[in-house]
Motif scaffolding. Sequence first.
Motif, PDB file in Angstrom:
ATOM      1  N   THR A  16     -19.046 -57.058   6.057  1.00 52.26           N
ATOM      2  CA  THR A  16     -19.454 -58.461   5.945  1.00 52.26           C
ATOM      3  C   THR A  16     -20.336 -58.711   4.731  1.00 52.26           C
ATOM      4  O   THR A  16     -20.392 -59.802   4.218  1.00 52.26           O
ATOM      5  N   ALA A  17     -21.017 -57.650   4.297  1.00 57.75           N
ATOM      6  CA  ALA A  17     -21.916 -57.831   3.161  1.00 57.75           C
ATOM      7  C   ALA A  17     -21.189 -57.847   1.819  1.00 57.75           C
ATOM      8  O   ALA A  17     -21.761 -58.215   0.811  1.00 57.75           O
ATOM      9  N   GLN A  18     -19.939 -57.419   1.795  1.00 61.98           N
ATOM     10  CA  GLN A  18     -19.187 -57.378   0.535  1.00 61.98           C
ATOM     11  C   GLN A  18     -18.978 -58.798  -0.004  1.00 61.98           C
ATOM     12  O   GLN A  18     -18.687 -59.728   0.749  1.00 61.98           O
ATOM     13  N   PRO A  19     -19.140 -58.986  -1.319  1.00 63.14           N
ATOM     14  CA  PRO A  19     -18.910 -60.334  -1.876  1.00 63.14           C
ATOM     15  C   PRO A  19     -17.441 -60.749  -1.754  1.00 63.14           C
ATOM     16  O   PRO A  19     -16.540 -59.907  -1.845  1.00 63.14           O
TER      17      PRO A  19
END
Length: 277
Positions: free
Chosen positions: A12-15
Amino acid sequence: MIGLLAAAALATAQPAPESQPLTIGETVTLEALGEEHGVNIVLPIGYADEPDRRWPVVYLLDGGVTQDLFMGAGLQRWNTIWGRSADAIVVGIETKNRQRELLPPTSDPAERERWPTAGESAAVRVWIAETVKPLIEARYRHDGTAVLVGESAAGHFVVETWAQKPQMFTGYAAISPSLQWDFEALSRTPLGEGKRPPLYISLADEGGATETGMMRLLDALPEAQPFCFSDRRTELRHATALHGLLPEALQYLLPTGVDYLDEYGFTLRCDRRGGPR
């Protein structure tokens, strides 16, 4: 469980991936009959990578971005994928008031009452001949092949151009043309002498004066005239004729010469055919 949660948090943190514009063509705005018209150009895939190559041009009437441009360009691309017709530059010519721009004057009182502004096809033909075509031919690498395609009222414009100014284009496709216009006047006009470019013409379920006008026109074609008449009266409606038959029209006018089309069901259907190509 902790590992799975950590992986989900990392994902979820991936751009989010960046989007890029999807460009399918170019547009030029020109004036005709006091109104602005978009002329939309869709170039073949690989056009920029083959600087020495030249291409046929398909001029599509009713070719605005809210009209038939995307369908026409898509079907032309689909044909090319299968080798059904030659790859080409597609030029979509936007119409604003179709009866005004695509049809000649009428002596039918009912037509005049319903479409009081109709009747300026001759002026639009001059605009295409003197403004649109020279612009395309100056800017893009064309090979001299130029076909005009239209359906319904635009189909009438195609037949009228083929009859009156045949050398404007090297081929013509009139799909379900509105030959009932002005008491079928176009089908009653003598064609005169001389061989015209190839004509693809079709009829769907229109019936009535559209059908009688079509049959009169076909009967008047000289024996040497190259044409393909696709009779789809029992198969297609007026509303389904363009997307149903544009691939076949392009197959006739921009042949590739490949020998496998019948195997894939792309048999060119000419219920009446005339003259050699």
